[in-house]
Structure formats: structure tokens, C-alpha cells
Design an enzyme around this catalytic site. Structure first.
Site, PDB file in Angstrom:
ATOM      1  CE  LYS A  38      -0.576  -0.014   5.052  1.00  0.00           C
ATOM      2  NZ  LYS A  38      -1.545  -0.015   6.163  1.00  0.00           N
ATOM      3  CE1 TYR A 259      11.034  32.488   2.860  1.00  0.00           C
ATOM      4  CE2 TYR A 259      11.452  30.130   2.602  1.00  0.00           C
ATOM      5  CZ  TYR A 259      11.047  31.351   2.074  1.00  0.00           C
ATOM      6  OH  TYR A 259      10.658  31.432   0.759  1.00  0.00           O
TER       7      TYR A 259
END
Length: 626
Positions: A38, A259
Site C-alpha cells: 500500500k 527563512y
């Protein structure tokens, strides 16, 4: 470095095979395993991992939902696939179409699945899930007997297995024992083919091994879920996420970086930029925490992780330069193992693997040799996701790239359209089991043979009516070839008066329903509209067609041609001629899987046929010359 990508992921299938062998040591000879693939096999590539697991003897493949199972089927995986999560009623038709096994947690979905399976005349396999304490999907142990009876009473369902799921098998032995006991106490009137509760961690810790199937997931990808496991088995990371230095710069003491300037340089130094950020799955929370492996050792990530870039400190690594290869995840250094990186920000190795390398190409290695790769971004192409116009652009671009020429590619693409669509961008129709018999009869007319034809095949019924047409010129006949509502076409000699008596339908059936006919005649054509009120209920489904006609054919023509107008699987064309015709020659003009069909003769009959499974392209056909 062997790759020029900004970032890429290397998948070591030899490591994956090694890990499976390590895990299988814990299993008894009569215990099989399901490979969990999955979430694109935890980011590793479901198709490639599925094939490798099947080579190791996987009995089933486990996916999260219908779409994942469908994708594996489209890629050619034929092994049993179990959908582990609850499915939606809207997915039932697809589940049946792609032969997927689904899990059952409640009776209503089982009834809807059974009804759909019964309508198709098939039996759908299911696994009933029992909630033994994780409290997600599944019925409670107290509800199981009722659910089992309900499902087993549905003739079109087969209970192939029952299963449950441990909540904390890697660390909580007491709770795992409680769950294992609850699962073991489930009483069944008939033992299903599979019982399974154990995941990878449970296997290593000895839980759930009394069942005859286990589910192998995270450990098979080389990720430990608890420190204690490292003394029990030796597993290797299968995934390595790599990039390169794109730029090296200098920074002065005290200057901030990134940042919000969350990192300030403690001295004059150097830093490098890596063209990977949180948009690539490198977690935002790894800023000022993670380490990156370089040829000169480990380098810390400094500053915040940006959308498309991260920065690392190179002050003590003067030899590194732009273009040098780096390891962000995986590899040989323990510090870059997924479980260790995830621990830096309180994350999950599962999450990290699934999100890493969203914009990175996957390269697959086996025994240190590259043998395949998967493209950027979405690594699987599903045609159903695209409109017809978009698909046309993709196909033309693919043909051009494959041939290495836009001009030649465009010509080939246009020829393909002309062959399949008759120069018109309409839906392609397919036929199966095409049988066309033509019998020439030496009647009273000195200029014409009487002709009896029978045409039978199977295809999807597009409308609640269709046309059988007879044309008196090549030009009119070609126009009928371009009409999707015309099922049968016949060319009448232009010296012969075209009347309903000269061309008629003696019988016409769809799904064994005799159709009603209405004749419309013009100067150079005759159209017979074939319909029935019952056809409306059959539109969109594959049905059997049988068309019988009576007509005439000129004696002096000396040839009769039959053309295939749609992609057709399995073709049989025969001509039976009267005694007055001698030496009939057969000239097949076929394109498709077999350009040379078998030709046989018996008395006055000549038969041209292909294998029933072989596809023949439009504008193929047979010319009978006499």
C-alpha cells in the site's frame, strides 16, 4: 555520480530480497506471507516491490484501497490482491472487474458486493476483519458469528480469510497477547483458507505465528520499529534518497540564514544548497536538526527547510563542491536511516518513506546493477485519468519521441488515426469472435449470383438501434465506414437496381432478441434500421450480434472483398461457391498480431481464420478471386 537528476531515489531490490529472507526465518513451513504494498509500497514502488515479493513466494499482496489494486492490475500483476481498508459501495464494480479481494467489516457492504457479483455470475472472495482491540475497522469478536453467518449465506461470496491487526506489537507485549488470544478464540464452523493477524513487528516478537499467514510491511523495507529488533534480525534499508550540491557559498560570522534567520553562523564559513525541500518530502521539521551524508562525512542541515531547498554547513568540508553527490535518507550511515531521521522531530519512519522523493525519479537496482527506473512525480500512468484530447496529445508525443522525429511521429500518428478512426476522432469499437460466411448460389439470373451471408460477433452495444446499409457506389460506401451506428455494409453493383427485394435481412438478432427492421431507400443507398425496445436495457454491455442477409452479386466481377472495419479479436471468413466457379483464390490482407491467417479448403468452401485470441486491425480483409 551516475545520474543527472536534481534528486533521485535508489531502490535496492537485493536488500529487499535479503530482508524477506530474514523475516521468513521466523515462519513455520506451513505459514505464508502477504506483502504489503500500500501507499506505493511505502514509497518504494508497488509494481517493482510486488514482483520481487512474488519471486520470494508471497501468497497475496496487500493494498489500502481499490485504486491501488486497480493500478497493479493495469500494470500486469495477476497475483491475489487484498484490499485491507473498508471499501466504498461505489468501488464494487471496479473491485469485481479487476478481481480484487476485499475486506468485510459489516453486513451491508457484503450484501451489495454479493448482489453485484451475482449479476455478473461470479464469486467474489472476501476476508472478514475482526477488531480485537485496535478499534479501527472490523467487527467486534461478539459480532463476528452474526457477520460470518450473514456473509456465508450469500452464494456469490467466498470467505477466503479472517484477519485482525495488532495495535502495538513492536512494544506492548501484554496488549498484543490479549489481542492474539481474542483472535485465537474466534470459533468458525469451517476453517477459511487464511487466518492472519501478525504484521512485521509481531512476527519478530513471536505474536500471531499460529496463523497460516502473516503480513510483511515496514521491516521488509529495512526499517526497524523498535531498538530491540536489531539484535533479532539484520535488515538493510531498501530506499536511499539522494541529491547533489547545486551551489556553494560563503557566510560571515554572525550572519543569519534561511527563512526567519533561525540559524546564525558561529564563524566565517561555507554552506551548500541542496535542491530539495519539503515539497520533495523532506520534512519541514528537520530544519536545524538533520544530518546529510557527504563524501567527507556528515553535515548538519542549517536553517529552516524551504519548499525547494535546504542548506548544509560545509565549513569543515573544504573539498566539497557543486555537483557532489549527497545522501539525505538511507545509505550506509546509521544517522541517515529513516527511523533515526524521523526520531529527530518526533515523526514516523512510515510517514517519511511515503512522502520522500515526491519529485524524484526512482532507480531500481539488483545486485548493484541498474535494471529499471520510474518517472518523475506520479510514477504510474493511468489512462483513465485523462481526457481523450489529452490522451491524443500524449500518444502523439510518445510516438514522436520513440521515433526521434516530430515529423515522422506526426505522420505515423495520423496514419494510426486513419486506420482506427477512419480519419474521424470518434470512439473505437471492438469486436470479438468475428465469423462471416458468404454463400454464392447459382440461381436463375444469368448476370448475378444469389448471395446468403451470415455475420456473427460480440461487441458492446452502443445504442438502442443500428443500421445495416447497402451502397451502390464506393463513395457512398466510404461514408458508411465513417458512421459509428452502421454495423454491416454491402456494396451493390451499380448496374443493378437497388431495391428492398435485392438486398434484405432474413434475420437479425442481438442477445438472441429478434430485432424489428425499417427500410429507408434513396437513389444510391438502402438503409435498414434495426431496433427493439429491449435493447435500451442492454446499451453499454457486451452482447452477441447475428446478422443474416440475402442479396445479389455480379457473376462477371470475378472477385469479392470482405473488410474488417474495427479492431477485432479472432476472425473467421469463409466463401462457399457453386460448381460453376472454379479455382477460387484467396488473398488475405491482414495487419495486427498475425499477418498470415490459416487458409483451408473443403470441397467448394474456402476458410480464412486466425487464432481466436489474436487481434486484427481495421482495414484488414480478404479478397476472393475467381
Amino acid at each position: 555520480m551516475i545520474f543527472t537528476d536534481r534528486s533521485w531515489v535508489e531502490i535496492d531490490l537485493s536488500a529487499f530480497h535479503h530482508n524477506l529472507k530474514e523475516l521468513k526465518r521466523f515462519l513455520s513451513p506451513d505459514c505464508g506471507f502477504m506483502q504489503i504494498v500500500k501507499a506505493d509500497a511505502y514509497g518504494h514502488g508497488a509494481y517493482e516491490i510486488a514482483n520481487a515479493a512474488l519471486e520470494e513466494g508471497a501468497a497475496l499482496l496487500g493494498v489500502a484501497n481499490y485504486e491501488e489494486g486497480k493500478l497493479l492490475r493495469l500494470q500486469g500483476i495477476t497475483a491475489p490482491i487484498l484490499i485491507l481498508s473498508p471499501s466504498l459501495p461505489s468501488e464494487i464494480d471496479g473491485i469485481l472487474d479487476y478481481s480484487l479481494t476485499t475486506s468485510i467489516s459489516e453486513p451491508q457492504f457484503a450484501r451489495e458486493l454479493a448482489k453485484a457479483a451475482a449479476s455478473q455470475g461470479i464469486t467474489a472472495k472476501v476476508h472478514i476483519k475482526i477488531d480485537t482491540g485496535m478499534h479501527r475497522s472490523g467487527c467486534s469478536p461478539e459480532q463476528f458469528a452474526s457477520l460470518y453467518d450473514s456473509v456465508s449465506s450469500l452464494d456469490s461470496l467466498e470467505i477466503e480469510g479472517i484477519f485482525s491487526h495488532f495495535a502495538a506489537s513492536e512494544q506492548d507485549r501484554i496488549y498484543s497477547s490479549i489481542q492474539e488470544q481474542a483472535f485465537g478464540e474466534i470459533d468458525l464452523p469451517a476453517e477459511p483458507r487464511f487466518r492472519h493477524i501478525a504484521n512485521s513487528s509481531a512476527v519478530v516478537n513471536g505474536f500471531g505465528l499460529g496463523s497460516n499467514l502473516v503480513r510483511l510491511g515496514i521491516l521488509s523495507y529495512g526499517i526497524y520499529t523498535h531498538p530491540d529488533q536489531q539484535g533479532k534480525l539484520d535488515i538493510k534499508p531498501v530506499m536511499t534518497f539522494k541529491s547533489t550540491l547545486s551551489l556553494v557559498k560563503e557566510i560571515k560570522q554572525g550572519e543569519g540564514l534561511g527563512y526567519n534567520l533561525t540559524w546564525h553562523s558561529p564563524r566565517d564559513g561555507r554552506y551548500g544548497i541542496i535542491p530539495v525541500g519539503y515539497a520533495d518530502g523532506y520534512d519541514y521539521l528537520l530544519g536545524n536538526k538533520a544530518l546529510v551524508s557527504t563524501a567527507m562525512g556528515l553535515s548538519p542541515v542549517i536553517g529552516k527547510v524551504s519548499m525547494d531547498m535546504i542548506t548544509i554547513d560545509l565549513t569543515d568540508m573544504p573539498g566539497l563542491k557543486a555537483g557532489d553527490e549527497l545522501v539525505l535518507l538511507g545509505g550506509d550511515n546509521p544517522e541517515t536511516r529513516a527511523e533515526n531521521i524521523a526520531s529527530l522531530y518526533g515523526g514516523s519512519a512510515y510517514e517519511l518513506l511515503c512522502q520522500v522523493g515526491r519529485r524524484a525519479r526512482r532507480y531500481y537496482f539488483k545486485e548493484d546493477r541498474l535494471f529499471s527506473s520510474a518517472p518523475l512525480a506520479r510514477r504510474d500512468f493511468v489512462p483513465a485519468d485523462f481526457s481523450d484530447s489529452k490522451l491524443s496529445s500524449i500518444i502523439e508525443a510518445a510516438v514522436s519521441q520513440r521515433l526521434g522525429s516530430d515529423e515522422i511521429g506526426a505522420l505515423v500518428y495520423q496514419e494510426m488515426l486513419a486506420r482506427l478512426f477512419f480519419d474521424k476522432d470518434q470512439n473505437i469499437h471492438y469486436r470479438k469472435g468475428f465469423h462471416h460466411t458468404i454463400k454464392l448460389i447459382d440461381g436463375d439470373d444469368p448476370a448475378f449470383f444469389e448471395v446468403q451471408t451470415t455475420l456473427s460477433y460480440r461487441k458492446v452495444l452502443d445504442n438502442d438501434y443500428f443500421i445495416v446499409a447497402c451502397a451502390q457506389s464506393e463513395e457512398v460506401l466510404q461514408a458508411y465506414f465513417k458512421r459509428s451506428d452502421v454495423e454491416y455494409r454491402w456494396l451493390m453493383d451499380d448496374n443493378f437496381e437497388l431495391t428492398p427485394q435485392r438486398f434484405s435481412i432474413s434475420s437479425i438478432k442481438v442477445a438472441d432478441i429478434e430485432l424489428e427492421t425499417a427500410v429507408q431507400q434513396s437513389l444510391d443507398c438502402l438503409e435498414i434500421r434495426c431496433s427493439h425496445p429491449s435493447l435500451n436495457n442492454l446499451v453499454g454491455s457486451e452482447q452477441d450480434f447475428v446478422i443474416n442477409t440475402r442479396t445479389y452479386y455480379p457473376r462477371n466481377s470475378h472477385q469479392l472483398s470482405v473488410f474488417i472495419t474495427e479492431p477485432t479479436q479472432g476472425v473467421s471468413i469463409s466463401l462457399e461457391s457453386p460448381d460453376c466457379i472454379q479455382n477460387v483464390e484467396c488473398i488475405p490482407i491482414y495487419s495486427g498480431q498475425n499477418k498470415y491467417p490459416a487458409i483451408s479448403r473443403r470441397s467448394s468452401r474456402i476458410l480464412v481464420e486466425t487464432d481466436p485470441q489474436q487481434w486484427i486491425f481495421p482495414m484488414s480483409g480478404v479478397v476472393f478471386a475467381y
